[in-house]
Design a protein around this motif. Structure first.
Motif, PDB file in Angstrom:
ATOM      1  N   PRO A 162       0.830  -1.120   0.055  1.00  0.00           N
ATOM      2  CA  PRO A 162       0.056   0.074   0.084  1.00  0.00           C
ATOM      3  C   PRO A 162       0.895   1.414  -0.010  1.00  0.00           C
ATOM      4  N   ALA A 163       0.383   2.155  -0.537  1.00  0.00           N
ATOM      5  CA  ALA A 163       0.966   3.709  -0.384  1.00  0.00           C
ATOM      6  C   ALA A 163       1.388   4.096   0.894  1.00  0.00           C
ATOM      7  N   ARG A 164       2.377   4.505   1.146  1.00  0.00           N
ATOM      8  CA  ARG A 164       2.619   5.092   2.484  1.00  0.00           C
ATOM      9  C   ARG A 164       2.285   6.547   2.688  1.00  0.00           C
ATOM     10  N   VAL A 165       2.700   7.242   1.507  1.00  0.00           N
ATOM     11  CA  VAL A 165       2.276   8.802   1.665  1.00  0.00           C
ATOM     12  C   VAL A 165       1.575   9.314   0.035  1.00  0.00           C
ATOM     13  N   THR A 166       0.834  10.173   0.045  1.00  0.00           N
ATOM     14  CA  THR A 166       0.367  10.882  -0.883  1.00  0.00           C
ATOM     15  C   THR A 166       0.668  12.223  -1.219  1.00  0.00           C
ATOM     16  N   VAL A 167       1.343  12.537  -2.366  1.00  0.00           N
ATOM     17  CA  VAL A 167       1.761  13.897  -2.636  1.00  0.00           C
ATOM     18  C   VAL A 167       0.982  14.512  -3.652  1.00  0.00           C
ATOM     19  N   LEU A 168       0.450  15.759  -3.503  1.00  0.00           N
ATOM     20  CA  LEU A 168      -0.293  16.604  -4.398  1.00  0.00           C
ATOM     21  C   LEU A 168       0.469  17.359  -5.152  1.00  0.00           C
ATOM     22  N   ILE A 169       0.952  17.196  -6.487  1.00  0.00           N
ATOM     23  CA  ILE A 169       1.771  17.957  -7.076  1.00  0.00           C
ATOM     24  C   ILE A 169       0.865  18.929  -7.917  1.00  0.00           C
ATOM     25  N   PHE A 170       1.364  20.262  -7.789  1.00  0.00           N
ATOM     26  CA  PHE A 170       0.657  21.227  -8.626  1.00  0.00           C
ATOM     27  C   PHE A 170       1.580  21.628  -9.655  1.00  0.00           C
ATOM     28  N   ALA A 171       1.060  21.315 -11.167  1.00  0.00           N
ATOM     29  CA  ALA A 171       1.796  21.445 -12.159  1.00  0.00           C
ATOM     30  C   ALA A 171       1.265  22.412 -13.119  1.00  0.00           C
ATOM     31  N   ALA A 172       2.170  22.791 -14.276  1.00  0.00           N
ATOM     32  CA  ALA A 172       1.597  23.578 -15.288  1.00  0.00           C
ATOM     33  C   ALA A 172       1.513  23.079 -16.758  1.00  0.00           C
ATOM     34  N   PRO A 173       0.507  23.397 -17.307  1.00  0.00           N
ATOM     35  CA  PRO A 173       0.419  22.874 -18.663  1.00  0.00           C
ATOM     36  C   PRO A 173       1.883  23.351 -19.481  1.00  0.00           C
ATOM     37  N   GLY A 174       2.184  22.661 -20.488  1.00  0.00           N
ATOM     38  CA  GLY A 174       3.308  22.990 -21.271  1.00  0.00           C
ATOM     39  C   GLY A 174       4.233  21.965 -21.574  1.00  0.00           C
ATOM     40  N   PRO A 175       5.448  22.414 -22.133  1.00  0.00           N
ATOM     41  CA  PRO A 175       6.591  21.281 -22.400  1.00  0.00           C
ATOM     42  C   PRO A 175       7.104  20.383 -21.297  1.00  0.00           C
ATOM     43  N   LEU A 176       7.679  19.361 -21.629  1.00  0.00           N
ATOM     44  CA  LEU A 176       8.194  18.639 -20.648  1.00  0.00           C
ATOM     45  C   LEU A 176       9.022  19.061 -19.413  1.00  0.00           C
ATOM     46  N   SER A 177       9.666  20.190 -19.967  1.00  0.00           N
ATOM     47  CA  SER A 177      10.779  21.099 -19.025  1.00  0.00           C
ATOM     48  C   SER A 177      10.031  21.810 -17.979  1.00  0.00           C
ATOM     49  N   VAL A 178       8.841  22.026 -18.235  1.00  0.00           N
ATOM     50  CA  VAL A 178       8.093  22.927 -17.596  1.00  0.00           C
ATOM     51  C   VAL A 178       7.867  22.647 -16.009  1.00  0.00           C
ATOM     52  N   ASN A 179       7.818  21.344 -15.534  1.00  0.00           N
ATOM     53  CA  ASN A 179       7.610  20.962 -14.286  1.00  0.00           C
ATOM     54  C   ASN A 179       8.653  19.992 -13.753  1.00  0.00           C
ATOM     55  N   THR A 180       8.772  20.026 -12.593  1.00  0.00           N
ATOM     56  CA  THR A 180       9.644  18.898 -11.884  1.00  0.00           C
ATOM     57  C   THR A 180       8.980  17.413 -12.103  1.00  0.00           C
TER      58      THR A 180
END
Length: 406
Positions: free
Chosen positions: A91-109
């Motif tokens: 089972p998953a131990r931790v849930t991370v909410l990632i805020f991301a932006a639309p765009g090319p592959l380099s725009v988000n971590t």
């Protein structure tokens, strides 16, 4: 905790997969157009599933078809902006909410590339600039702001800063601090740090660069040749050039149509043997972790074209650097924590070198750099353990923040 299943080829039936499987396929030399076709057929089978559109978008961009990928991404995000990438280990131990932006592959971590085979569940929430903030989000343990710094994301980061004020869960990389990684801002922040060389960097309008190229050096009196120039918001060396004189700068402008540029003095960081060495380091709240080292006769180093895959001697030197990373980290111990404090970012990657004087030279600080252990175990056996240290540290930090520590 269940055991991890063997890596299986992408079939399009997996649901949302983020970047990791496509990056892994690209590094392995697979036919990315064929993989994009697999994603396309998956869309044809179930066009109502937005996850398949986003997978197709990522596959297209990984295949080098960015414009098409972005248009497909827009189609998918028009239908849905929240996507779940389940933990590989259940089972998953931790849930991370990632805020991301639309765009090319380099725009988000690309955090999924580092946490690919872990018990960390990732929820991706894409914030469209033409849409309001979501009224609600699923339950989660930690927030990670993955949105990179650029002219296109600044308004989104500002909106998110307001939204996350007083957020009931811990926030990694507060959005109000992300503008600190802009090249000119980072340069100003780090100018007076002992043991660090951070070249001054100016953001100049095209008209000012044209004036400088015409001999009117008073527009930037502290800048001298040789210099380096690149378009604003460019990454990965796109549009980057070393310029020796006014004529060279004028020639550069003749083929670079952009309206704004970053410009900085060129720093000669070659070693005594004439080779240039560039290091990628992950900082987690100021603690450094080795990611990779590239060696090249060219000052503009990219890992994929530096001969690291072709030359065993270079891989052996990288392995030695990774084994002895504690000594490298200790030489620059006074820099790491200051980078964390001044940037205000918990998770930060650095591309850097060592000057002949022994000082640390920083090229770029950015939380959106890719960190992974996807290279061939046969060619790069030394990478697995080093990246595992970074991966385990990030996982442990997430668990600690969530109150679910080991």
């Amino acid at each position: 905790m269940s055991q991890l299943e063997p890596i299986t080829p992408f079939t399009g039936e997996e649901g949302f997969v983020a970047l990791a499987p496509f990056l892994r396929a690209s590094i392995a030399g697979e036919d990315m157009n064929a993989l994009a076709d697999v994603a396309l057929q998956a869309v044809h089978r179930a066009p109502e599933q937005a996850e398949r559109w986003i997978n197709l978008s990522t596959a297209m961009m990984a295949a080098g078809r960015e414009e098409l990928g972005l248009s497909i991404q827009a189609e998918g995000l028009a239908a849905q902006t929240l996507f779940r990438r389940p933990a590989a280990l259940q089972p998953a131990r931790v849930t991370v909410l990632i805020f991301a932006a639309p765009g090319p592959l380099s725009v988000n971590t690309p955090l999924d590339c580092l946490l690919e085979f872990t018990d960390v569940e990732l929820l991706f929430c894409y914030l469209r600039p033409d849409a309001p903030m979501p009224a609600s989000v699923p339950d989660h343990d930690v927030v990670f702001v993955a949105i990179g710094e650029s002219a296109e994301t600044r308004d989104t980061l500002a909106r998110l800063s307001i939204e996350l004020a007083g957020w009931p869960r811990p926030v990694i990389n507060p959005p109000q601090n992300i503008p600190n990684i802009a090249r000119d801002t980072a340069s100003a922040l780090l100018q007076d740090l002992p043991g660090l060389v951070m070249p001054p960097c100016w953001q100049l309008a095209r008209t000012d660069v044209q004036l400088y190229a015409s001999g009117v050096h008073s527009v930037c009196p502290d800048l001298h040749y040789p210099l380096i120039v690149r378009p604003l918001d460019s990454h990965g060396g796109h549009g980057l050039a070393r310029i020796a004189d006014d004529a060279g700068l004028a020639a550069y402008l003749a083929q670079a149509p952009q309206a704004e540029f970053y410009i900085a003095p060129f720093m000669d960081y070659r070693s005594a043997d004439g080779q240039f060495r560039k290091y990628r380091v992950l900082l987690l709240r100021g603690e450094p972790f080795a990611c990779h080292m590239a060696i090249s006769s060219d000052w503009m180093i990219h890992y994929v074209n530096a001969g690291m895959y072709e030359e065993a001697a270079k891989r052996a030197e990288e392995a030695q650097w990774m084994r002895n990373f504690a000594a490298f980290a200790q030489r620059h111990a006074g820099v790491w924590h200051e980078l964390f404090q001044r940037s205000g970012l918990d998770y930060l990657a650095i591309d850097c070198a060592e000057m002949p004087s022994g000082e640390l030279l920083i090229f770029e600080i950015d939380h959106a750099m890719v960190i992974h252990a996807m290279d061939s175990d046969t060619l790069f056996p030394h990478k697995q353990d080093c990246i595992a240290l970074a991966r385990d540290a990030v996982r442990h930090y997430l668990l600690q923040l969530s109150g679910k520590g080991d």
